[in-house]
Design a protein around this motif. Structure first.
Motif, PDB file in Angstrom:
ATOM      1  N   SER A  57       0.825  -1.208   0.000  1.00 22.52           N
ATOM      2  CA  SER A  57       0.000   0.000   0.000  1.00 22.52           C
ATOM      3  C   SER A  57       0.856   1.254   0.000  1.00 22.52           C
ATOM      4  CB  SER A  57      -0.934  -0.004   1.209  1.00 22.52           C
ATOM      5  OG  SER A  57      -1.814  -1.101   1.170  1.00 22.52           O
ATOM      6  N   VAL A  58       1.891   1.259   0.843  1.00 29.05           N
ATOM      7  CA  VAL A  58       2.770   2.423   0.914  1.00 29.05           C
ATOM      8  C   VAL A  58       3.557   2.578  -0.385  1.00 29.05           C
ATOM      9  CG1 VAL A  58       4.770   3.396   2.089  1.00 29.05           C
ATOM     10  CG2 VAL A  58       2.935   2.354   3.419  1.00 29.05           C
ATOM     11  N   PHE A  59       4.079   1.478  -0.903  1.00 28.92           N
ATOM     12  CA  PHE A  59       4.809   1.526  -2.177  1.00 28.92           C
ATOM     13  C   PHE A  59       3.912   2.034  -3.298  1.00 28.92           C
ATOM     14  CE2 PHE A  59       5.777  -0.936  -6.112  1.00 28.92           C
ATOM     15  CZ  PHE A  59       6.927  -0.237  -6.471  1.00 28.92           C
ATOM     16  N   SER A  60       2.670   1.553  -3.341  1.00 28.38           N
ATOM     17  CA  SER A  60       1.735   1.995  -4.376  1.00 28.38           C
ATOM     18  C   SER A  60       1.447   3.488  -4.249  1.00 28.38           C
ATOM     19  CB  SER A  60       0.432   1.201  -4.280  1.00 28.38           C
ATOM     20  OG  SER A  60       0.655  -0.171  -4.539  1.00 28.38           O
ATOM     21  N   THR A  61       1.293   3.969  -3.023  1.00 31.31           N
ATOM     22  CA  THR A  61       1.038   5.393  -2.819  1.00 31.31           C
ATOM     23  C   THR A  61       2.181   6.238  -3.345  1.00 31.31           C
ATOM     24  OG1 THR A  61      -0.315   4.945  -0.863  1.00 31.31           O
ATOM     25  CG2 THR A  61       0.584   7.170  -1.086  1.00 31.31           C
ATOM     26  N   VAL A  62       3.413   5.837  -3.034  1.00 28.07           N
ATOM     27  CA  VAL A  62       4.572   6.600  -3.494  1.00 28.07           C
ATOM     28  C   VAL A  62       4.658   6.581  -5.014  1.00 28.07           C
ATOM     29  CG1 VAL A  62       7.081   6.755  -3.442  1.00 28.07           C
ATOM     30  CG2 VAL A  62       5.837   6.196  -1.353  1.00 28.07           C
ATOM     31  N   MET A  63       4.436   5.417  -5.631  1.00 29.42           N
ATOM     32  CA  MET A  63       4.530   5.321  -7.083  1.00 29.42           C
ATOM     33  C   MET A  63       3.411   6.090  -7.779  1.00 29.42           C
ATOM     34  SD  MET A  63       7.260   3.712  -7.806  1.00 29.42           S
ATOM     35  CE  MET A  63       6.946   3.556  -9.564  1.00 29.42           C
ATOM     36  N   ILE A  64       2.196   5.995  -7.243  1.00 33.76           N
ATOM     37  CA  ILE A  64       1.069   6.696  -7.867  1.00 33.76           C
ATOM     38  C   ILE A  64       1.261   8.208  -7.776  1.00 33.76           C
ATOM     39  CG2 ILE A  64      -1.405   7.173  -7.656  1.00 33.76           C
ATOM     40  CD1 ILE A  64      -1.772   4.250  -6.851  1.00 33.76           C
ATOM     41  N   THR A  65       1.689   8.699  -6.626  1.00 36.86           N
ATOM     42  CA  THR A  65       1.849  10.140  -6.465  1.00 36.86           C
ATOM     43  C   THR A  65       3.046  10.678  -7.240  1.00 36.86           C
ATOM     44  OG1 THR A  65       3.066   9.738  -4.398  1.00 36.86           O
ATOM     45  CG2 THR A  65       0.722  10.252  -4.224  1.00 36.86           C
ATOM     46  N   SER A  66       4.209  10.011  -7.129  1.00 37.89           N
ATOM     47  CA  SER A  66       5.437  10.547  -7.724  1.00 37.89           C
ATOM     48  C   SER A  66       5.509  10.349  -9.228  1.00 37.89           C
ATOM     49  CB  SER A  66       6.665   9.910  -7.058  1.00 37.89           C
ATOM     50  OG  SER A  66       6.703   8.522  -7.299  1.00 37.89           O
ATOM     51  N   THR A  67       4.752   9.396  -9.782  1.00 34.12           N
ATOM     52  CA  THR A  67       4.777   9.183 -11.235  1.00 34.12           C
ATOM     53  C   THR A  67       3.426   9.494 -11.874  1.00 34.12           C
ATOM     54  OG1 THR A  67       4.266   6.816 -10.965  1.00 34.12           O
ATOM     55  CG2 THR A  67       6.584   7.448 -11.032  1.00 34.12           C
ATOM     56  N   GLY A  68       2.344   8.896 -11.358  1.00 32.45           N
ATOM     57  CA  GLY A  68       1.038   9.086 -11.974  1.00 32.45           C
ATOM     58  C   GLY A  68       0.473  10.482 -11.771  1.00 32.45           C
ATOM     59  N   VAL A  69       0.357  10.918 -10.511  1.00 30.71           N
ATOM     60  CA  VAL A  69      -0.240  12.227 -10.224  1.00 30.71           C
ATOM     61  C   VAL A  69       0.678  13.352 -10.677  1.00 30.71           C
ATOM     62  CG1 VAL A  69      -1.156  13.727  -8.433  1.00 30.71           C
ATOM     63  CG2 VAL A  69      -1.533  11.261  -8.285  1.00 30.71           C
ATOM     64  N   VAL A  70       1.950  13.275 -10.293  1.00 32.33           N
ATOM     65  CA  VAL A  70       2.894  14.317 -10.704  1.00 32.33           C
ATOM     66  C   VAL A  70       3.016  14.364 -12.224  1.00 32.33           C
ATOM     67  CG1 VAL A  70       5.330  15.003 -10.668  1.00 32.33           C
ATOM     68  CG2 VAL A  70       4.194  14.306  -8.550  1.00 32.33           C
ATOM     69  N   GLY A  71       3.065  13.188 -12.865  1.00 30.37           N
ATOM     70  CA  GLY A  71       3.165  13.152 -14.316  1.00 30.37           C
ATOM     71  C   GLY A  71       1.966  13.780 -14.998  1.00 30.37           C
ATOM     72  N   THR A  72       0.774  13.498 -14.490  1.00 26.33           N
ATOM     73  CA  THR A  72      -0.437  14.088 -15.069  1.00 26.33           C
ATOM     74  C   THR A  72      -0.456  15.599 -14.881  1.00 26.33           C
ATOM     75  OG1 THR A  72      -1.661  12.044 -14.612  1.00 26.33           O
ATOM     76  CG2 THR A  72      -2.950  14.022 -15.069  1.00 26.33           C
ATOM     77  N   CYS A  73      -0.055  16.053 -13.693  1.00 23.77           N
ATOM     78  CA  CYS A  73      -0.011  17.497 -13.435  1.00 23.77           C
ATOM     79  C   CYS A  73       0.966  18.190 -14.383  1.00 23.77           C
ATOM     80  CB  CYS A  73       0.414  17.754 -11.984  1.00 23.77           C
ATOM     81  SG  CYS A  73      -0.819  17.335 -10.746  1.00 23.77           S
ATOM     82  N   LEU A  74       2.159  17.631 -14.528  1.00 21.81           N
ATOM     83  CA  LEU A  74       3.163  18.264 -15.382  1.00 21.81           C
ATOM     84  C   LEU A  74       2.761  18.222 -16.852  1.00 21.81           C
ATOM     85  CD1 LEU A  74       6.480  16.916 -13.786  1.00 21.81           C
ATOM     86  CD2 LEU A  74       5.312  19.082 -13.346  1.00 21.81           C
ATOM     87  N   THR A  75       2.156  17.099 -17.277  1.00 23.67           N
ATOM     88  CA  THR A  75       1.788  16.970 -18.691  1.00 23.67           C
ATOM     89  C   THR A  75       0.634  17.894 -19.066  1.00 23.67           C
ATOM     90  OG1 THR A  75       2.505  14.652 -18.691  1.00 23.67           O
ATOM     91  CG2 THR A  75       1.050  15.353 -20.472  1.00 23.67           C
ATOM     92  N   LEU A  76      -0.472  17.824 -18.306  1.00 20.67           N
ATOM     93  CA  LEU A  76      -1.634  18.644 -18.641  1.00 20.67           C
ATOM     94  C   LEU A  76      -1.361  20.127 -18.413  1.00 20.67           C
ATOM     95  CD1 LEU A  76      -4.558  16.462 -17.229  1.00 20.67           C
ATOM     96  CD2 LEU A  76      -3.620  16.542 -19.554  1.00 20.67           C
ATOM     97  N   GLY A  77      -0.702  20.440 -17.307  1.00 21.23           N
ATOM     98  CA  GLY A  77      -0.375  21.835 -17.043  1.00 21.23           C
ATOM     99  C   GLY A  77       0.604  22.392 -18.061  1.00 21.23           C
ATOM    100  N   GLY A  78       1.610  21.583 -18.429  1.00 21.20           N
ATOM    101  CA  GLY A  78       2.571  22.038 -19.418  1.00 21.20           C
ATOM    102  C   GLY A  78       1.963  22.185 -20.799  1.00 21.20           C
ATOM    103  N   TRP A  79       1.022  21.295 -21.136  1.00 16.27           N
ATOM    104  CA  TRP A  79       0.367  21.395 -22.442  1.00 16.27           C
ATOM    105  C   TRP A  79      -0.500  22.652 -22.542  1.00 16.27           C
ATOM    106  CZ3 TRP A  79       1.258  18.765 -26.772  1.00 16.27           C
ATOM    107  CH2 TRP A  79       0.337  18.897 -27.821  1.00 16.27           C
ATOM    108  N   ARG A  80      -1.169  22.999 -21.441  1.00 17.02           N
ATOM    109  CA  ARG A  80      -2.042  24.177 -21.467  1.00 17.02           C
ATOM    110  C   ARG A  80      -1.245  25.471 -21.360  1.00 17.02           C
ATOM    111  NH1 ARG A  80      -7.418  24.939 -17.800  1.00 17.02           N
ATOM    112  NH2 ARG A  80      -8.209  23.654 -19.502  1.00 17.02           N
TER     113      ARG A  80
END
Length: 318
Positions: A57-80
């Motif tokens: 659970s802890v490993f999944s949280t770190v991976m989801i936040t540091s790659t999935g959430v951060v990646g989505t924020c950087l991609t969508l925000g950077g595209w706009r």
């Protein structure tokens, strides 16, 4: 339970608007961490001993936040917005704390010699848990008192949210507390159903799947909040939500499950297998590269998303 989580976090955001930043981010983070701890502990104490669930659970949280959430924020925000500004001092502080906590709790147990690989002795577990709490407490002090500007500067001058009336805040705080208690009670029922279903169908990689589901369910409202901030050109606030959740998960969840393990005598395996350890190190390294400059673009986010998809794929095809 899914609906209750969103209702609780809605009240947490109402309180957050009243207290302002960066305190508002901490309210949301603590609410999410309390939910995750309640679910993990409930599933740990249900039925036969499940020593690796907390780790997954802890490993999944770190991976989801540091790659999935951060990646989505950087991609969508950077595209706009083409390029978005961040505060290196704040993101570096998040990353330093995250690296120290993850290595101490998820990688170090594999190399200790007192007990079997992947586990801590009681003394080691207590020692690391205390250090994790102290480090996270020091980080919160720096974020809210000593170096507050490092976590608030660099945000775009968007439309500020108006503070809610005092009566509304009091009601939200009370409903937030009631909702958290309700989620703890619901988690006991959900834990039994999920675990029994996986056992009945003999699902392989059950712990990894359950850990990812728990993390994904709990982090969904927080992820939405972070992505919205990025689209509003408030990337630093989005990163505060995402990275703050990862730091709080390790700094608070690991000590909580460690205490439950020591009190109940149930085993706790924290050391990651080799594949997961490589993915974790890769995710932290990419974060270090991405946050080494004052600006980010959509290409930076795509790198994070590629690692996230690799993590998801390896859950089902290890």
């Amino acid at each position: 339970m899914f609906i209750t989580i969103f209702v609780v976090l809605d009240h947490a955001e109402a309180v957050a608007r009243r207290v302002g930043q960066p305190y508002g981010t901490l309210v949301l983070t603590f609410a999410v961490t309390a939910i995750e701890v309640s679910i993990i502990v409930s599933m740990m104490l249900h039925g036969a001993n499940n020593p690796t669930l907390a780790r997954e659970s802890v490993f999944s949280t770190v991976m989801i936040t540091s790659t999935g959430v951060v990646g989505t924020c950087l991609t969508l925000g950077g595209w706009r917005h083409r390029k978005q500004a961040i505060v290196r001092q704040g993101t570096s502080a998040y990353l330093a704390v995250l690296v120290a906590l993850t290595v101490m709790t998820l990688i170090l147990p594999t190399y200790t010699q007192t007990t079997e690989p992947g586990t801590f002795s009681a003394a080691q577990l207590g020692f690391v848990s205390v250090l994790s709490v102290l480090l996270y407490a020091g980080f919160v002090f720096a974020q809210t008192v000593r170096h507050r500007d490092d976590f608030t500067e660099g945000q775009a001058h968007g439309v500020s949210m108006r503070a809610a009336p005092q009566e509304s805040i009091s009601a939200s705080a009370l409903l937030l507390l009631i909702g958290l208690i309700g989620i703890v009670m619901l988690a006991e029922q959900v834990a039994a159903s999920v675990e029994n279903t996986l056992v009945a169908y003999q699902v392989p990689q059950a712990d990894s799947i359950v850990g990812a589901l728990i993390a994904g369910l709990v982090l969904m409202p927080e992820a939405i909040s972070a992505v919205r901030a990025s689209l509003n050109n408030e990337l630093q606030r989005g990163l505060n939500v995402a990275m703050g959740s990862a730091c709080a998960t390790i700094g608070l969840t690991i000590p909580a499950v460690a205490a439950a393990s020591l009190l109940t005598g149930r085993g706790l395996t924290l050391g990651l297998p080799a594949t997961d350890a490589v993915l974790l190190i890769l995710a932290l390294f990419i974060c270090n590269v991405s946050f080494s400059t004052d600006r980010t673009t959509f290409l930076t986010g795509m790198v994070h998303i590629v690692v996230f998809f690799t993590y998801v794929f390896l859950i089902f095809v290890p």
